[in-house]
Enzyme design. Structure first.
Site, PDB file in Angstrom:
ATOM      1  N   ASP A 263       0.983  -1.242   0.202  1.00  0.00           N
ATOM      2  CA  ASP A 263      -0.367  -0.024  -0.251  1.00  0.00           C
ATOM      3  C   ASP A 263       0.662   1.303  -0.246  1.00  0.00           C
ATOM      4  OD1 ASP A 263      -2.533   1.627   0.422  1.00  0.00           O
ATOM      5  OD2 ASP A 263      -1.268   2.190   2.358  1.00  0.00           O
ATOM      6  N   ALA A 264       0.570   1.841  -1.082  1.00  0.00           N
ATOM      7  CA  ALA A 264       1.082   3.950  -0.859  1.00  0.00           C
ATOM      8  C   ALA A 264       2.590   3.954  -0.706  1.00  0.00           C
ATOM      9  CB  ALA A 264       0.346   4.566   0.497  1.00  0.00           C
ATOM     10  N   GLU A 299       1.595   0.234  -5.160  1.00  0.00           N
ATOM     11  CA  GLU A 299       0.473   1.172  -5.214  1.00  0.00           C
ATOM     12  C   GLU A 299       1.682   2.400  -4.936  1.00  0.00           C
ATOM     13  OE1 GLU A 299      -3.194   3.978  -3.516  1.00  0.00           O
ATOM     14  OE2 GLU A 299      -1.965   2.349  -2.177  1.00  0.00           O
ATOM     15  N   HIS A 328      -7.937   3.992 -14.496  1.00  0.00           N
ATOM     16  CA  HIS A 328      -8.803   4.603 -13.334  1.00  0.00           C
ATOM     17  C   HIS A 328     -10.088   5.997 -13.975  1.00  0.00           C
ATOM     18  CE1 HIS A 328     -11.321   6.389  -9.971  1.00  0.00           C
ATOM     19  NE2 HIS A 328     -12.080   4.669 -10.808  1.00  0.00           N
TER      20      HIS A 328
END
Length: 609
Positions: A263-264, A299, A328
């Site tokens: 994540d991130a 990510e 997206h």
């Protein structure tokens, strides 16, 4: 088969009892309290390791560490915390589970069709056991990878998982460690890979006792939205780095996951070289990656293409792939017309932006971002194989960060949305669906949590204030309608209704997704291994064309019409059509395209056998 990841942290079961280990270099005396017995002092060495061997300790024992001020804290490396993050840890024997997947070696990444799921809302029961019963449905759809939102123990009974504080302990409301292992084991038996979502950029705001017991875990030289950054590059950082490297190896070795979604990583503060992302990827590649196929998905809002580079043999040098927010965002603007917030960066000719994302992965490859006040974002990506991009029309973030958890089918015109799914699922990207997306689930995915009273009130107020910046929530009455993240009803409303899969129009929506995935597996996947690089895109009148090189000289071509009126006189594509929708041939052998129509062809290189 038995699998254990050996590490210097936590409680380790051995033939003569259990060794307990706690790293607290800033603390002179740590004591172990077990099963309510009197606290036993631990032995400290010069490097701040506190250890105690307990011959009569066993799996199932509950234990805590007592700090000099009398506070009892759980084990930061706890394998299980049955009574939540503030209570005692439980000794776990990893050798207790008998694995049945001894022959499993993973699958090539080019076969990846990913399904992101949240254990707590994937089924009515919200458990590992219940999720296991639904795996066969995903296989029948055409899924090859499940990506599980973080399960590392977080405060309370419900949450997305990104506020975890005990990173080695599967959160108890979902089930036991052995039940998670059984889920992974069953997935492998069905041919499914499993990726575990992990958070290495911060700890959650409630239940993190490392500040009290081991403040060296943090580096005040780097400040983040969550306070002092995790100490990846300051004094004593070697042990901190080891903690996270072991965590990554733990999920892959002890739980047999096929990789991680990190994540991130753009929020990690680390000036080291190699940085912690590179070190973790190397540890996985050079460890379990020698025996089976291990994949790491990042990510990274910074669009750091350097993490995705391939070697001369085509294999990833660092990470396997990255979530592609650019695709997206461009698709969202294209099918909904929404240009608020970060969507403003994609408002200028969204058809072209979508085409660029399909062709080359990133839209932002170093150019200035309007949303970021002119900041340059991203790195060149057209040299990368398109399997380096995990692309999607929905994720937990993009649904859950909307005030009412709206899914895209509730926001978009059906015709361009249908076309966007064909473009996504029949592209060389690694496609991902968010749970329920395959049948246009009516249930929202809301932001929910279960913090203590003081923090709960701050989170609720803060979320409503955040949406107050948007015109639709300008007045207090509108903001009051936003669901309270801490209410159990918000969590319950987010649970999938599996019966919808058999009901119209959900049944027909899912049939279309299944059709696209069947075409992908039959026509594309055999030609993706060795897919060399990005492609090109251009406009043909009102239509979008994209062309990609595949393996062995083959070419994949796409023609899509996102306009609102019928388009005529469009040149036909070369090659054999593998998918057409809404296209007719004119008398002069050109094409007429209805809004939302798509044609995809495959052209083989006859010079290759």
């Amino acid at each position: 088969m038995k699998y254990t990841h050996t590490m210097p942290f936590g409680a380790a079961v051995h033939d003569n009892g259990v060794r307990f280990t706690f790293w607290a270099p800033d603390t002179a005396l740590i004591a172990l309290e077990r099963n309510g017995l009197a606290a036993a002092p631990m032995t400290r060495d010069a490097d701040g390791w506190h250890r105690l061997d307990v011959p009569d300790a066993r799996a199932g024992d509950r234990y805590q560490f007592r700090l000099p001020d009398g506070h009892l804290v759980p084990d930061p490396a706890s394998r299980s915390n049955p009574d939540d993050v503030h209570a005692a840890s439980e000794v776990v024997d990893p050798q207790a589970y008998d694995w049945k997947d001894a022959e499993w070696r993973g699958r090539p990444w080019t076969e990846a069709v990913i399904y992101e799921l949240h254990i707590g809302t994937f089924t009515p029961e919200g458990t590992f056991v219940a999720a296991q019963r639904r795996l066969a449905d995903l296989v029948a759809l055409g899924i090859t990878v499940i990506e599980i939102l973080p399960v590392a123990d977080f405060p309370g009974a419900r949450g997305w998982g990104y506020d975890g504080v005990l990173l080695f302990a599967p959160t108890a409301p979902y089930g036991t460690p052995d039940e998670l292992k059984a889920l992974v084991d069953a997935a492998h038996g069905l041919g499914l890979m499993v990726l575990m979502d992990v958070v290495y950029n911060h700890f959650g705001p409630e239940g993190n006792y490392l500040h009290a017991g081991s403040p060296s875990f943090f580096n005040a030289a780097h400040q983040t939205p969550w306070g002092s950054a995790i100490n990846y590059d300051g004094d004593s950082s070697r042990t901190v780095r080891d903690f996270f490297v072991h965590n990554a190896l733990y999920w892959v070795e002890e739980f047999r996951c096929d990789g991680l979604r990190m994540d991130a990583v753009h929020a990690i503060r680390d000036d080291s070289s190699p940085d912690i992302v590179e070190e973790i990827c190397a540890a996985l590649r050079d460890g379990p990656g020698r025996e089976r196929q291990i994949h790491i998905v990042l990510e990274n809002d910074a669009n750091g293409a350097h993490y995705l580079e391939r070697g001369a043999d085509g294999r990833p040098l660092t990470a396997t792939a990255q979530w592609n927010d650019d695709l997206h965002h461009a698709a969202h603007v294209l099918v909904t017309g929404d240009t608020d917030g970060y969507y403003a960066d994609y408002a200028d000719d969204p058809v072209a932006q979508f085409g660029l994302a399909l062709a080359q992965g990133f839209v932002y490859q170093g150019q200035a971002s309007v949303f970021r006040d002119g900041e340059h974002r991203g790195e060149k990506s057209d040299q990368l194989p398109l399997a380096a991009f995990v692309s999607f029309l929905q994720t937990h973030d993009q649904v859950g960060n909307r005030a009412f958890g709206d899914r895209i089918d509730a926001l978009a015109d059906p015709a361009p949305l249908r076309a966007a799914y064909a473009c996504l699922l029949l592209s060389p990207h690694a496609p991902m669906l968010f749970m329920g997306e395959e049948y246009a689930a009516s249930t929202p995915f809301l932001y929910f949590c279960d913090f203590g009273p003081e923090l709960a009130a701050a989170v609720s107020d803060g979320r409503r204030a955040e949406f107050g910046k948007f015109a639709a929530f300008g007045d207090e009455a509108a903001r009051a309608r936003i669901p309270d993240p801490n209410a159990a009803s918000t969590f319950e409303a987010s649970k999938l209704k599996w019966e919808e899969r058999e009901q119209s129009p959900h049944r027909e929506f899912m049939a279309h997704i299944a059709q696209l995935l069947a075409i992908r597996h039959r026509a594309l996947v055999p030609r993706l291994a060795g897919q060399p690089r990005g492609g090109r895109h251009w406009r043909d009148g009102e239509a979008l064309r994209v062309e990609w090189p595949l393996a062995n000289g083959a070419t994949l071509q796409l023609l899509a019409h996102f306009g609102t009126q019928k388009a005529s006189g469009i040149r036909q594509l070369a090659g054999q059509a593998i998918y057409t929708d809404g296209i007719t041939t004119d008398l002069n052998d050109t094409l007429s395209m209805a809004p939302g129509s798509v044609c995809i062809t495959l052209q083989e290189d006859n010079t290759h056998g």
